[in-house]
Design a protein around this motif. Structure first.
Motif, short mmCIF file in Angstrom:
data_model
loop_
_atom_site.label_atom_id
_atom_site.label_comp_id
_atom_site.label_asym_id
_atom_site.label_seq_id
_atom_site.Cartn_x
_atom_site.Cartn_y
_atom_site.Cartn_z
N MET A 1 0.84 -1.20 0.00
CA MET A 1 0.00 0.00 0.00
C MET A 1 0.87 1.25 0.00
N CYS A 2 0.92 1.91 -1.11
CA CYS A 2 1.67 3.17 -1.20
C CYS A 2 0.67 4.31 -1.40
N ARG A 74 6.18 5.32 -0.10
CA ARG A 74 6.28 3.89 -0.46
C ARG A 74 6.18 2.94 0.74
N TRP A 75 5.46 1.89 0.50
CA TRP A 75 5.48 0.71 1.37
C TRP A 75 5.99 -0.40 0.47
N ALA A 76 7.25 -0.76 0.63
CA ALA A 76 7.93 -1.63 -0.34
C ALA A 76 7.29 -3.01 -0.43
N THR A 77 7.10 -3.48 -1.65
CA THR A 77 6.71 -4.87 -1.86
C THR A 77 7.80 -5.62 -2.63
N HIS A 78 8.46 -4.95 -3.58
CA HIS A 78 9.50 -5.58 -4.39
C HIS A 78 10.71 -4.66 -4.39
N HIS A 87 10.09 5.56 -5.57
CA HIS A 87 9.40 6.13 -6.73
C HIS A 87 9.59 7.65 -6.68
N HIS A 99 3.52 4.43 -8.70
CA HIS A 99 2.68 3.23 -8.76
C HIS A 99 2.31 2.78 -7.35
N ASN A 100 1.05 2.46 -7.19
CA ASN A 100 0.58 1.77 -5.98
C ASN A 100 0.01 0.42 -6.43
N GLY A 101 0.61 -0.66 -5.94
CA GLY A 101 0.12 -1.98 -6.30
C GLY A 101 1.26 -2.95 -6.53
N ASP A 125 9.13 -3.92 -8.98
CA ASP A 125 8.24 -4.33 -10.06
C ASP A 125 7.84 -3.13 -10.91
N THR A 126 7.78 -1.96 -10.27
CA THR A 126 7.29 -0.74 -10.93
C THR A 126 8.15 -0.30 -12.10
N1 GLU Z 1 5.25 -2.64 -5.78
C1 GLU Z 1 5.70 -1.28 -5.69
C2 GLU Z 1 6.99 -1.18 -4.90
O1 GLU Z 1 7.35 -2.03 -4.17
C3 GLU Z 1 4.62 -0.40 -5.08
C4 GLU Z 1 4.41 -0.73 -3.63
C5 GLU Z 1 2.98 -0.61 -3.11
O2 GLU Z 1 2.07 -0.14 -3.72
O3 GLU Z 1 2.79 -1.07 -1.97
O4 GLU Z 1 7.69 -0.22 -5.02
#
Ligand code: GLU
Length: 196
Positions: A1-2, A74-78, A87, A99-101, A125-126
């Motif tokens: 969640m960003c 940012r809330w890092a996922t990748h 970002h 990008h959020n997602g 991923d973004t």
């Molecule tokens: N997947 C992206 C990242 O890790 C966006 C993170 C997100 O929306 O939580 O930078």
């Protein structure tokens, strides 16, 4: 969640982007960043690890004004929390995206884009979205068509905001599965992950 924010206006939008980030900061504390199209028709990007206050500190040391820009918390996922993974992501000087997602097919897209010669500077991923957009812009597509065609390659969830140095009049957004709100004003428009 960003959290994502974008503004297009006839005035300096940097204070609006930063206020948006402060209000959406609960959506991610890993890093924050902005990219704007400045008066020299160039993209200018500033990113920092940590809280929005760190980014504000960097901005306070510069004199930047711009009528078009995007921002992200940012809330890092990748990719770990780091400046290179913060970002907005860019492909050269051609395009900036927030990008959020999560893009589930990012590994395949990364491999295809690397084969075409695109060099990645993050583990996110973004970043595939930025290079996909650049590939389509290089074919002569405008930013709107390029975004439409780029998202057709994405599997996953996204809310995106895109700007290009070559197009001062458009802030492009697209969403699937992630929230996005649009504020329509008189001579100025706003987008964000949530109302702020
Ligand atoms: N997947 C992206 C990242 O890790 C966006 C993170 C997100 O929306 O939580 O930078």
């Amino acid at each position: 969640m960003c959290g994502i924010v974008g503004v297009i206006a006839e005035r300096n939008i940097i204070p609006i982007l930063m206020e948006g980030l402060r209000r959406l900061e609960y959506r991610g504390y890993d890093s924050a960043g902005i990219a704007v199209r400045n008066q020299d028709a160039r993209l200018q990007r500033i990113r920092s690890v940590g809280k929005v206050a760190e980014l504000q500190h960097l901005l306070d040391q510069r004199e930047i004004e711009a009528p078009l820009g995007i921002a992200h918390t940012r809330w890092a996922t990748h990719g770990m929390p780091a400046e290179r993974n913060a970002h907005p992501h860019m492909s050269g000087e051609q395009v900036a995206v927030v990008h959020n997602g999560i893009i589930e097919n990012h590994a395949e897209l990364r491999a295809e884009l690397q084969q075409k010669g695109f060099v990645f500077s993050s583990e996110t991923d973004t970043e595939v979205i930025a290079h996909l957009l650049a590939a389509l812009l290089a074919e002569g597509q405008g930013i709107l068509d390029a975004t439409r065609n780029a998202v057709a390659h994405l599997v996953g969830a996204y809310a995106l905001a895109v700007i290009s140095p070559d197009d001062p009049d458009h802030l492009i957004v697209s969403r699937a599965g992630s929230p996005l709100v649009i504020g329509v004003g008189v001579g100025e428009h706003f987008i964000a992950s949530d109302v702020f």
